[in-house]
Design an enzyme around this catalytic site. Structure first.
Site, mmCIF file in Angstrom:
data_model
loop_
_atom_site.group_PDB
_atom_site.id
_atom_site.type_symbol
_atom_site.label_atom_id
_atom_site.label_comp_id
_atom_site.label_asym_id
_atom_site.label_seq_id
_atom_site.Cartn_x
_atom_site.Cartn_y
_atom_site.Cartn_z
ATOM 1 N N SER A 26 0.835 -1.208 0.000
ATOM 2 C CA SER A 26 0.000 0.000 0.000
ATOM 3 C C SER A 26 0.869 1.259 0.000
ATOM 4 O O SER A 26 2.031 1.229 0.433
ATOM 5 C CB SER A 26 -0.895 -0.007 1.252
ATOM 6 O OG SER A 26 -1.725 1.127 1.296
ATOM 7 N N GLY A 27 0.293 2.322 -0.481
ATOM 8 C CA GLY A 27 0.838 3.659 -0.289
ATOM 9 C C GLY A 27 2.294 3.858 -0.692
ATOM 10 O O GLY A 27 2.724 3.512 -1.789
ATOM 11 N N ILE A 28 3.055 4.434 0.237
ATOM 12 C CA ILE A 28 4.429 4.843 -0.046
ATOM 13 C C ILE A 28 5.319 3.637 -0.347
ATOM 14 O O ILE A 28 6.101 3.643 -1.307
ATOM 15 C CB ILE A 28 4.973 5.668 1.155
ATOM 16 C CG1 ILE A 28 4.233 7.014 1.234
ATOM 17 C CG2 ILE A 28 6.481 5.880 1.029
ATOM 18 C CD1 ILE A 28 4.522 7.825 2.500
ATOM 19 N N ASP A 74 4.777 -10.136 9.606
ATOM 20 C CA ASP A 74 4.516 -9.026 10.517
ATOM 21 C C ASP A 74 5.866 -8.492 11.009
ATOM 22 O O ASP A 74 6.666 -9.269 11.559
ATOM 23 C CB ASP A 74 3.664 -9.524 11.694
ATOM 24 C CG ASP A 74 3.119 -8.382 12.526
ATOM 25 O OD1 ASP A 74 3.890 -7.443 12.824
ATOM 26 O OD2 ASP A 74 1.924 -8.431 12.888
ATOM 27 N N VAL A 75 6.088 -7.203 10.842
ATOM 28 C CA VAL A 75 7.409 -6.647 11.199
ATOM 29 C C VAL A 75 7.662 -6.639 12.708
ATOM 30 O O VAL A 75 8.783 -6.343 13.137
ATOM 31 C CB VAL A 75 7.624 -5.222 10.638
ATOM 32 C CG1 VAL A 75 7.662 -5.238 9.122
ATOM 33 C CG2 VAL A 75 6.584 -4.243 11.166
ATOM 34 N N TYR A 169 2.615 8.392 17.885
ATOM 35 C CA TYR A 169 3.095 8.386 16.501
ATOM 36 C C TYR A 169 4.287 9.343 16.344
ATOM 37 O O TYR A 169 5.330 8.983 15.772
ATOM 38 C CB TYR A 169 1.965 8.783 15.544
ATOM 39 C CG TYR A 169 2.358 8.756 14.085
ATOM 40 C CD1 TYR A 169 2.302 7.575 13.346
ATOM 41 C CD2 TYR A 169 2.800 9.915 13.426
ATOM 42 C CE1 TYR A 169 2.673 7.547 12.006
ATOM 43 C CE2 TYR A 169 3.163 9.896 12.086
ATOM 44 C CZ TYR A 169 3.099 8.709 11.379
ATOM 45 O OH TYR A 169 3.474 8.683 10.050
ATOM 46 N N LYS A 173 8.209 8.294 15.339
ATOM 47 C CA LYS A 173 8.929 8.760 14.148
ATOM 48 C C LYS A 173 10.223 9.488 14.520
ATOM 49 O O LYS A 173 11.233 9.375 13.814
ATOM 50 C CB LYS A 173 8.010 9.632 13.288
ATOM 51 C CG LYS A 173 6.851 8.848 12.682
ATOM 52 C CD LYS A 173 7.351 7.662 11.851
ATOM 53 C CE LYS A 173 6.260 6.907 11.150
ATOM 54 N NZ LYS A 173 6.756 5.790 10.316
ATOM 55 N N ALA A 203 -0.761 11.657 0.066
ATOM 56 C CA ALA A 203 -2.067 11.058 -0.239
ATOM 57 C C ALA A 203 -1.936 9.540 -0.332
ATOM 58 O O ALA A 203 -1.503 8.999 -1.349
ATOM 59 C CB ALA A 203 -2.602 11.634 -1.545
ATOM 60 N N THR A 204 -2.275 8.850 0.752
ATOM 61 C CA THR A 204 -2.258 7.381 0.803
ATOM 62 C C THR A 204 -3.464 6.932 1.629
ATOM 63 O O THR A 204 -4.108 7.754 2.286
ATOM 64 C CB THR A 204 -0.996 6.837 1.512
ATOM 65 O OG1 THR A 204 -1.124 7.086 2.919
ATOM 66 C CG2 THR A 204 0.278 7.465 0.991
HETATM 67 P P1 NAP Z 1 -0.357 2.689 4.183
HETATM 68 O O1 NAP Z 1 -0.890 3.000 2.837
HETATM 69 O O2 NAP Z 1 -1.304 2.315 5.278
HETATM 70 O O3 NAP Z 1 0.786 1.572 4.033
HETATM 71 C C1 NAP Z 1 1.403 0.978 5.139
HETATM 72 C C2 NAP Z 1 1.485 -0.522 4.898
HETATM 73 O O4 NAP Z 1 2.203 -1.126 6.003
HETATM 74 C C3 NAP Z 1 0.090 -1.173 4.863
HETATM 75 O O5 NAP Z 1 0.002 -2.114 3.818
HETATM 76 C C4 NAP Z 1 0.030 -1.827 6.223
HETATM 77 O O6 NAP Z 1 -0.860 -2.926 6.304
HETATM 78 C C5 NAP Z 1 1.476 -2.276 6.407
HETATM 79 N N1 NAP Z 1 1.730 -2.663 7.783
HETATM 80 C C6 NAP Z 1 1.217 -2.102 8.913
HETATM 81 N N2 NAP Z 1 1.630 -2.774 9.984
HETATM 82 C C7 NAP Z 1 2.415 -3.786 9.551
HETATM 83 C C8 NAP Z 1 3.118 -4.839 10.214
HETATM 84 N N3 NAP Z 1 3.059 -4.976 11.548
HETATM 85 N N4 NAP Z 1 3.835 -5.703 9.465
HETATM 86 C C9 NAP Z 1 3.876 -5.586 8.116
HETATM 87 N N5 NAP Z 1 3.204 -4.612 7.442
HETATM 88 C C10 NAP Z 1 2.489 -3.725 8.153
HETATM 89 O O7 NAP Z 1 0.434 3.966 4.752
HETATM 90 P P2 NAP Z 1 1.492 4.957 4.058
HETATM 91 O O8 NAP Z 1 0.923 6.313 4.161
HETATM 92 O O9 NAP Z 1 1.969 4.427 2.769
HETATM 93 O O10 NAP Z 1 2.656 4.855 5.152
HETATM 94 C C11 NAP Z 1 3.912 4.227 4.884
HETATM 95 C C12 NAP Z 1 4.924 4.804 5.873
HETATM 96 O O11 NAP Z 1 5.037 6.211 5.638
HETATM 97 C C13 NAP Z 1 4.498 4.648 7.334
HETATM 98 O O12 NAP Z 1 5.621 4.323 8.124
HETATM 99 C C14 NAP Z 1 3.977 6.031 7.685
HETATM 100 O O13 NAP Z 1 4.056 6.297 9.063
HETATM 101 C C15 NAP Z 1 4.882 6.907 6.853
HETATM 102 N N6 NAP Z 1 4.385 8.242 6.585
HETATM 103 C C16 NAP Z 1 3.202 8.435 5.937
HETATM 104 C C17 NAP Z 1 2.781 9.733 5.693
HETATM 105 C C18 NAP Z 1 1.491 10.033 4.991
HETATM 106 O O14 NAP Z 1 1.071 11.204 5.002
HETATM 107 N N7 NAP Z 1 0.833 9.067 4.374
HETATM 108 C C19 NAP Z 1 3.546 10.829 6.103
HETATM 109 C C20 NAP Z 1 4.747 10.585 6.752
HETATM 110 C C21 NAP Z 1 5.164 9.295 6.991
HETATM 111 P P3 NAP Z 1 -2.380 -2.634 6.821
HETATM 112 O O15 NAP Z 1 -3.077 -1.954 5.683
HETATM 113 O O16 NAP Z 1 -2.900 -3.995 7.132
HETATM 114 O O17 NAP Z 1 -2.274 -1.756 8.045
#
Ligand code: NAP
Length: 263
Positions: A26-28, A74-75, A169, A173, A203-204
């Protein structure tokens, strides 16, 4: 200076390098995994659910002609991560690149937050990054070909997001940023670079959670570039830090925030 040294695009070439990406469903993490393949890497895709977006990531990588494998893990489990790294090396080759993006976010006022909510997030966002880096570095140290690790932190590790109650959170970080610097120094003389990327609002699916949706306009207004980041905009910074273009960068936290932290 040889012609090869002057051939700038080759600096970003990841051909025939093996990468592991956590949060690749997902996402990033998903977009960066594809970006690494587009630069030539074969990629192991790890996420906790195998019925989420992992197949889409794998299909997109297959279309680039690179190899991808899917790993459900699971990490928060050191054993699961170690097994994932072993499988990556058995099926794709020596691990040279790692991008740790798995993470969660939620919110609650500090005075009302339960220990369970705090601990669950810390286990994934901070311990999960440590366990991932540990397993990845063990493999890199063992094969001796060096490696580059990038952890996805957040600008929330540097600033406090206005209007978002997420003390756990933000702390997680800040921990990822400093843990990355600490590991960078432990491995600096053994060929492993460790850096972090701190995205701004991106946007995720993470930002479709209920407490965020009504604030999107405010987040855009608070950002100097007046918009959220697109996941595509995380690829260049990740490729840079993972590639030879960043051969003298270690212990860096790269803010990719549309200027947010300047205001
Ligand atoms: P996302 O779309 O929710 O993607 C995160 C992925 O990590 C999801 O597939 C999630 O699975 C998976 N995950 C969660 N817990 C896990 C675990 N214990 N073991 C293995 N996989 C796991 O979110 P994202 O926005 O791309 O975020 C990616 C990273 O960027 C995160 O570390 C987030 O904190 C960071 N970040 C995001 C933003 C933002 O604005 N989006 C900004 C700054 C930093 P599930 O869907 O099952 O939870």
């Amino acid at each position: 200076m040889s012609q090869a040294d002057l051939n700038a695009p080759n600096l970003f070439d990841l051909s025939n390098r093996v990468a592991l990406v956590t949060g690749a469903g997902s996402g990033i993490g998903q977009r960066i995994a594809l970006g690494l393949a587009q630069c030539g890497a074969d990629v192991a895709l790890l996420d906790r659910r195998t019925d989420g977006g992992l197949q889409d990531t794998a299909d997109a990588i297959a279309a680039t002609g690179r190899r991808a494998i899917q790993i459900g893990a699971d990490v928060t489990s050191g054993a699961a991560i170690a097994e994932a790294v072993a499988r990556t090396e058995a099926e794709l080759g020596p691990l040279r690149l790692a991008l740790n993006a798995a993470g969660i976010a939620n919110a609650e006022a500090c005075e009302n937050m339960s220990e369970e909510q705090y601990q669950t997030l810390m286990d994934i966002n901070m311990k999960g990054v440590w366990l991932s880096c540990q397993a990845e570095a063990r493999a890199m140290l063992a094969h001796g070909q060096g490696g580059s690790i990038v952890n996805i932190a957040s600008m929330s590790g540097v600033i406090v997001n206005r209007g978002l109650n997420q003390v756990h959170y933000n702390a997680s970080k800040a921990g990822v940023i400093h843990m990355s610097k600490s590991m960078a120094m432990e491995w600096v003389d053994r060929g492993i670079r460790v850096n972090s990327i701190s995205p701004g609002y991106t946007a995720t699916p993470m930002n479709t959670r209920p407490e965020m949706v009504h604030q999107t306009k405010e987040f855009e207004d608070q950002t100097p570039m007046q918009r959220m980041a697109d996941v595509n905009e995380m690829v260049g910074p990740a490729v840079f830090l993972l590639s030879d273009a960043a051969s003298y960068c270690t212990g860096v936290d790269l803010l990719v925030d549309g200027g947010f932290c300047c205001w």
